[in-house]
Design a protein around this motif. Structure first.
Motif, mmCIF file in Angstrom:
data_model
loop_
_atom_site.group_PDB
_atom_site.id
_atom_site.type_symbol
_atom_site.label_atom_id
_atom_site.label_comp_id
_atom_site.label_asym_id
_atom_site.label_seq_id
_atom_site.Cartn_x
_atom_site.Cartn_y
_atom_site.Cartn_z
ATOM 1 N N ARG A 16 40.914 53.300 -19.818
ATOM 2 C CA ARG A 16 41.104 54.251 -18.557
ATOM 3 C C ARG A 16 41.241 53.371 -17.416
ATOM 4 O O ARG A 16 41.224 54.394 -16.213
ATOM 5 N N GLY A 17 40.332 52.546 -17.152
ATOM 6 C CA GLY A 17 40.546 51.843 -15.733
ATOM 7 C C GLY A 17 41.692 51.160 -15.331
ATOM 8 O O GLY A 17 43.392 51.798 -15.944
ATOM 9 N N ARG A 18 42.114 50.286 -14.183
ATOM 10 C CA ARG A 18 43.407 49.480 -13.664
ATOM 11 C C ARG A 18 43.802 48.989 -14.728
ATOM 12 O O ARG A 18 42.814 47.582 -15.220
ATOM 13 N N LEU A 19 45.079 48.550 -14.832
ATOM 14 C CA LEU A 19 45.595 47.642 -15.950
ATOM 15 C C LEU A 19 47.331 47.867 -15.483
ATOM 16 O O LEU A 19 47.674 48.830 -15.685
ATOM 17 N N LEU A 20 47.680 46.627 -15.673
ATOM 18 C CA LEU A 20 49.390 46.753 -14.833
ATOM 19 C C LEU A 20 50.290 46.780 -16.232
ATOM 20 O O LEU A 20 51.098 47.513 -16.458
ATOM 21 N N PHE A 21 49.313 46.944 -17.844
ATOM 22 C CA PHE A 21 50.243 47.461 -18.958
ATOM 23 C C PHE A 21 49.580 48.117 -19.702
ATOM 24 O O PHE A 21 49.696 47.906 -21.240
ATOM 25 N N LYS A 22 48.914 49.294 -18.446
ATOM 26 C CA LYS A 22 48.068 50.605 -19.714
ATOM 27 C C LYS A 22 49.401 51.389 -20.254
ATOM 28 O O LYS A 22 50.274 51.537 -19.234
ATOM 29 N N GLN A 23 49.300 51.676 -21.150
ATOM 30 C CA GLN A 23 50.258 52.512 -21.647
ATOM 31 C C GLN A 23 50.089 53.783 -21.638
ATOM 32 O O GLN A 23 48.773 54.263 -21.791
ATOM 33 N N TYR A 24 51.143 55.478 -21.627
ATOM 34 C CA TYR A 24 50.224 56.408 -22.207
ATOM 35 C C TYR A 24 51.755 57.501 -23.029
ATOM 36 O O TYR A 24 52.131 57.265 -22.399
ATOM 37 N N ILE A 25 50.728 57.636 -24.110
ATOM 38 C CA ILE A 25 51.187 57.692 -25.026
ATOM 39 C C ILE A 25 50.834 59.437 -25.370
ATOM 40 O O ILE A 25 49.629 59.581 -25.967
ATOM 41 N N PRO A 26 51.040 60.550 -25.372
ATOM 42 C CA PRO A 26 50.469 61.864 -25.133
ATOM 43 C C PRO A 26 50.682 62.519 -27.023
ATOM 44 O O PRO A 26 49.525 63.123 -26.856
ATOM 45 N N GLY A 27 51.036 61.818 -27.946
ATOM 46 C CA GLY A 27 50.880 61.695 -29.032
ATOM 47 C C GLY A 27 49.809 61.480 -30.045
ATOM 48 O O GLY A 27 48.909 61.896 -30.565
ATOM 49 N N LYS A 28 49.075 60.450 -29.130
ATOM 50 C CA LYS A 28 47.886 59.626 -29.702
ATOM 51 C C LYS A 28 46.103 60.161 -29.476
ATOM 52 O O LYS A 28 46.491 61.443 -28.209
ATOM 53 N N ALA A 29 45.097 59.978 -30.558
ATOM 54 C CA ALA A 29 44.662 60.249 -29.911
ATOM 55 C C ALA A 29 43.529 59.872 -28.688
ATOM 56 O O ALA A 29 42.984 60.676 -28.321
ATOM 57 N N HIS A 30 43.871 59.248 -28.118
ATOM 58 C CA HIS A 30 43.457 58.365 -27.269
ATOM 59 C C HIS A 30 44.548 58.276 -26.315
ATOM 60 O O HIS A 30 45.538 57.216 -26.303
ATOM 61 N N LYS A 31 44.644 58.726 -25.313
ATOM 62 C CA LYS A 31 46.097 58.739 -25.129
ATOM 63 C C LYS A 31 46.955 57.646 -23.766
ATOM 64 O O LYS A 31 47.651 57.387 -23.632
ATOM 65 N N TYR A 32 45.326 57.545 -22.657
ATOM 66 C CA TYR A 32 45.569 55.902 -22.111
ATOM 67 C C TYR A 32 45.574 55.067 -22.493
ATOM 68 O O TYR A 32 44.157 54.763 -23.407
ATOM 69 N N GLY A 33 45.439 53.962 -22.921
ATOM 70 C CA GLY A 33 45.412 52.664 -23.259
ATOM 71 C C GLY A 33 46.080 51.000 -23.623
ATOM 72 O O GLY A 33 47.554 51.577 -22.760
ATOM 73 N N VAL A 34 46.177 50.119 -24.597
ATOM 74 C CA VAL A 34 46.609 49.166 -24.574
ATOM 75 C C VAL A 34 47.176 49.438 -25.965
ATOM 76 O O VAL A 34 46.829 49.243 -26.848
ATOM 77 N N LYS A 35 48.814 48.301 -25.921
ATOM 78 C CA LYS A 35 49.340 49.152 -26.964
ATOM 79 C C LYS A 35 49.558 48.464 -28.116
ATOM 80 O O LYS A 35 49.538 46.700 -27.103
ATOM 81 N N MET A 36 48.839 47.949 -28.888
ATOM 82 C CA MET A 36 48.720 46.723 -29.774
ATOM 83 C C MET A 36 49.571 46.770 -31.254
ATOM 84 O O MET A 36 49.845 48.187 -32.159
ATOM 85 N N TYR A 37 50.531 46.526 -31.568
ATOM 86 C CA TYR A 37 50.997 46.204 -32.793
ATOM 87 C C TYR A 37 50.509 45.047 -33.636
ATOM 88 O O TYR A 37 50.171 43.680 -33.452
#
Length: 129
Positions: A16-37
């Motif tokens: 939830r903090g400040r981060l240049l590459f933070k993602q918003y994905i509404p379908g995920k349980a945690h909507k804000y965060g860092v996306k990882m493959y």
């Protein structure tokens, strides 16, 4: 070394903090965060991972999913492994690319994806084919 069946999926690291590459994905349980493959073995251990840093990332753009898969499989191709992926990653071009590297692909196929090919749309397949 991972076994003959490996899995590729995306996940979200909550942030939830400040981060240049933070993602918003509404379908995920945690909507804000860092996306990882990540690429994992059937035992559940993660073998390789890629953190998505947004549009400035070298994997961004057209063919993003295929680029991510090939990056995750770096060093594991040519061993007749089977990659299991969801419909985000599965495409005809990825399947052809993996077959050239002696790797197989299992996944759900989106018929509305660009480059899906008319031949597949014309076939009447039963569930599981």
């Amino acid at each position: 070394m991972p076994g003959s069946i490996i899995s590729i999926d995306e996940s979200m690291i909550p942030w939830r903090g400040r981060l240049l590459f933070k993602q918003y994905i509404p379908g995920k349980a945690h909507k804000y965060g860092v996306k990882m493959y990540k690429l994992a073995a059937t035992s559940g251990y993660v073998w390789n991972y890629v953190i998505y840093t947004g549009e400035q990332d070298s994997t961004a753009g057209v063919g993003h999913a295929q680029t991510v898969v090939m990056k995750l499989l770096d060093g594991l191709d040519g061993c007749y492994r089977t990659v299991v992926a969801d419909n985000f990653f599965t495409s005809i071009s990825l399947a052809e690319c993996l077959l050239e590297h002696d790797t197989y692909l299992i996944g759900t196929f989106r018929t509305n994806r660009v480059g899906s090919g008319g031949r597949i749309l014309e076939e009447n397949l039963s569930r599981g084919e």
